[in-house]
Design an enzyme around this catalytic site. Sequence first.
Site, PDB file in Angstrom:
ATOM      1  N   LEU A 109      45.520  -4.768 -14.954  1.00 46.61           N
ATOM      2  CA  LEU A 109      46.889  -4.555 -14.500  1.00 46.61           C
ATOM      3  C   LEU A 109      47.820  -5.661 -15.004  1.00 46.61           C
ATOM      4  CD1 LEU A 109      48.780  -2.914 -12.661  1.00 46.61           C
ATOM      5  CD2 LEU A 109      48.206  -4.481 -10.814  1.00 46.61           C
ATOM      6  N   ASP A 110      48.894  -5.277 -15.657  1.00 48.91           N
ATOM      7  CA  ASP A 110      49.917  -6.205 -16.126  1.00 48.91           C
ATOM      8  C   ASP A 110      49.371  -7.225 -17.136  1.00 48.91           C
ATOM      9  OD1 ASP A 110      51.532  -4.870 -14.362  1.00 48.91           O
ATOM     10  OD2 ASP A 110      51.389  -6.379 -12.803  1.00 48.91           O
TER      11      ASP A 110
END
Lengths: 278, 278, 278, 278
Positions: free
Chosen positions: B222-223
């Site tokens: 994530l990210d």
Amino acid sequence: MEKRARVLIDCEDAKGLVYKISKVFYDRDLNIDNNREFVDKEQNRFFMRTVVTGLFDVNELLEELKSVVPDDAHIRVIEPKTKKIVLLATKESHALGDILIRYMDGDLGADIECVIANHDTLRDLVERFDIPFHYIPAEDLSREVHEAKVMEQIDQYTFDYIVLAKYMRILTPKFVKAYPQQIINIHHSFLPAFIGANPYKQAFERGVKIIGATAHFVTDDLDEGPIIAQDVIPVNHRFSWKDMQRAGRDGEKIVLSRALSLVLQDRVFVNGNKTVIF
Amino acid sequence: MEKRARVLIDCEDAKGLVYKISKVFYDRDLNIDNNREFVDKEQNRFFMRTVVTGLFDVNELLEELKSVVPDDAHIRVIEPKTKKIVLLATKESHALGDILIRYMDGDLGADIECVIANHDTLRDLVERFDIPFHYIPAEDLSREVHEAKVMEQIDQYTFDYIVLAKYMRILTPKFVKAYPQQIINIHHSFLPAFIGANPYKQAFERGVKIIGATAHFVTDDLDEGPIIAQDVIPVNHRFSWKDMQRAGRDGEKIVLSRALSLVLQDRVFVNGNKTVIF
Amino acid sequence: MEKRARVLIDCEDAKGLVYKISKVFYDRDLNIDNNREFVDKEQNRFFMRTVVTGLFDVNELLEELKSVVPDDAHIRVIEPKTKKIVLLATKESHALGDILIRYMDGDLGADIECVIANHDTLRDLVERFDIPFHYIPAEDLSREVHEAKVMEQIDQYTFDYIVLAKYMRILTPKFVKAYPQQIINIHHSFLPAFIGANPYKQAFERGVKIIGATAHFVTDDLDEGPIIAQDVIPVNHRFSWKDMQRAGRDGEKIVLSRALSLVLQDRVFVNGNKTVIF
Amino acid sequence: MEKRARVLIDCEDAKGLVYKISKVFYDRDLNIDNNREFVDKEQNRFFMRTVVTGLFDVNELLEELKSVVPDDAHIRVIEPKTKKIVLLATKESHALGDILIRYMDGDLGADIECVIANHDTLRDLVERFDIPFHYIPAEDLSREVHEAKVMEQIDQYTFDYIVLAKYMRILTPKFVKAYPQQIINIHHSFLPAFIGANPYKQAFERGVKIIGATAHFVTDDLDEGPIIAQDVIPVNHRFSWKDMQRAGRDGEKIVLSRALSLVLQDRVFVNGNKTVIF
């Protein structure tokens, strides 16, 4: 012994230039460490900067490159060597000081031969760094006479570039002609806004919300030379023009030092009244 | 008939690659309109993007290029063709709207196949542009079940990229794996600051003086995917987190559109967890 | 004789504070040269900075102001006086040098009492400016023992602020506690990204497109203190981490000097873990 | 019933203005939600914007404020009410589209009464948002005749501001005079650089390294009105003027929308040829 050089070529554009030039390097078994090209389609002009390593004789390489590019080509093969600069200043210390600190730190990438100023204000600062300081007052002298004295002093030194670190005098065409593409100036506005005297006062009067700084090569036309670097700083209605000037100094010194660094690394081509920067 | 193509090559670095590749173009009498290379020395990896014009057969050109570069090379010869994208969104209209306006203007460089959203809020906006809008609510569904429905819908279309225009749901590894290097997201912070939920609230709590936005390819972490573009906006103590969110929206939409434009022009190489952008 | 003072007030918010405080100034016939307020609604806290001129006794003014504001108020009436700072550094000269040049120029707004460093590298530079340089090596010493020596040296001086101009050692809670809201640090990233060691290497590994610098007050939590100023610099795939470090230095020195200037002008209030800056 | 209003005052500076004005609010038991002042020392002019809440009659408050400030004071007590705007455009959709998306989103803070354009290009876009579109061609008409038609159309509406969203025609003094401090324009350069036609071409010819955009109130002097907001975008030698234009559009639309938002929130005072922005 293995050597390293920066090869800079600019010439009329033609088919196959990348191929022909890279063939020269390949045939000589040179390594390409770094390579950038640009074609100005409007001017039909080709620019290339390559860092090569390997065994080569500079003159031979130069000759061979010449044989594959158009006749008008300007080719430089530059071996690593610390460049030399001469600084001109007036009274303000921020741009000069920034260069002095980088110099002392070994971060400048150039030797400072001397500082020449039309006021004696900066002597103390400069001499603390063991750099020759020449005070050449302009009072009661015509621009021509003063400049002749400055040139006489400059010509005592060998150097690659003259850096105007907030030198607040206008240069004559004679001076500019003597050092073509060698004079770098910092102008305290985002040119072409606020050409001429006291740009911060002009910016204040106009009520702009950004001020800036521009580093450029000096040509005959005041503040019209090829731009190397620019940056801006936000301001608002609470800024007096003195506040703008104070805030702007940071931009000025950073932009000048950045431009100087690009020039000293041979990353800047002059292309008419513009620059190509790799 | 004369054609134009973008040639993208990335491979292990080796001596003479520029020469060998430009020789292929030269021998076939192709014009190089634009050429950029980069060598990642740490990874020993070579990247090149060339725009060529002339007479050529794509497959033949591809074969010939393959014969001169290392075996691991990834070569693409891309002829001009409008790419297709699928948009995923939730409730916010700014990033989506920016893309819609560019699309309508002919400035996007892509066709929008459809918009899929987990809320019905944006239907009216999207349908005004005659673009199919698919509302796939996530309520009462497990992440897996909802995502399966989204994928089912997506797979009705052929497309080049999936653009997450403020799609406020986390994707599963299965989804990410299905569209490798094809999913572009906009994260509302200058990553890696403020990973995860509500970055503006995090930024407000931390008392930062700049907020930002980051467009990146989506990977399993994530990210953490390769960053394509970032920008920042100054803030101060007078900003509530809602003010930061409002101010940040401009950054988000501009950064996402800029990243999308770079990707659609085939200017972006993925290099491990980074990007090389020409 | 007419005097000038900066009046700084922060207290619990309450109705009529601007009225009551401005009434004190009005009744005493003081001129307000400049006035800024801010209410942090979340914390219900009021901040005000006023520059007044006129005839007044500082203690009397202080007492009268106390009588109109909530009991928890923190009030300062600061008369013009050059502040004093102590600098801590390690080996890098850019942030320190920027402060030295401003000092020499009379532009710093503070006297530099001394520079203390855990390496001897910067002695030559500092002594050129006739500033005491104290070399306190940390080798073979525990953090506590080294710090005790540093504190002993610091305490030889009276000063308002301690400025960490790239002092590459972590301070213990004991040190931080001894100088509350008096220690200003420059961190070489846009916090909270890249907390801890070698942010440029972290930034390089992450492949970010912007790097930054953050000036903040030092608290017990490493890199977590109230942020005073931040700025960013664009980078790209061609930057090695050394290039990022080099480019980042300009940001670091400008951000630190800007933060220091704000603090020295009494424009910075600490508000929990944030700052209010007028 | 409790109300909320923005109180805007500008007048000749005088002693005790903050005290006298805040006394009016205090005596009426009004809460100050937000308060900002500025004194232009050069013009000896005072500006104040206060958001008050409480029980009050607008006319009574106005009268009372009048009684405590200098005679030349310009006082406005503005109650919450959605403002109305009229948009003028030509062919380009980016600035107009940005405003339309914000409008649809409820984020604009104004109602759009209509769009008037001298080309029919944008009709489709505008009508998709159910906004009246008036096409008033200028071909074969004198500037005066065309403008009279535009004014006739405009005057069918009641509105607070006219927004020139890339309206590529010069307004006559008559038009400007009819809507004083009500016309907001976006100019596609960082004024005062590149006044007049085709700033991007001018920027390209000059070889600048930054381009910009300026939102300003329109006055009789072309591109010389009070500046509300400005921003810049970095460019380099690889940008054609078309590339600059493309890149510049993002700056244009963001700067115009930001300026419009400030104006609609009554944060902008005109101060001679400048603005004061709270």
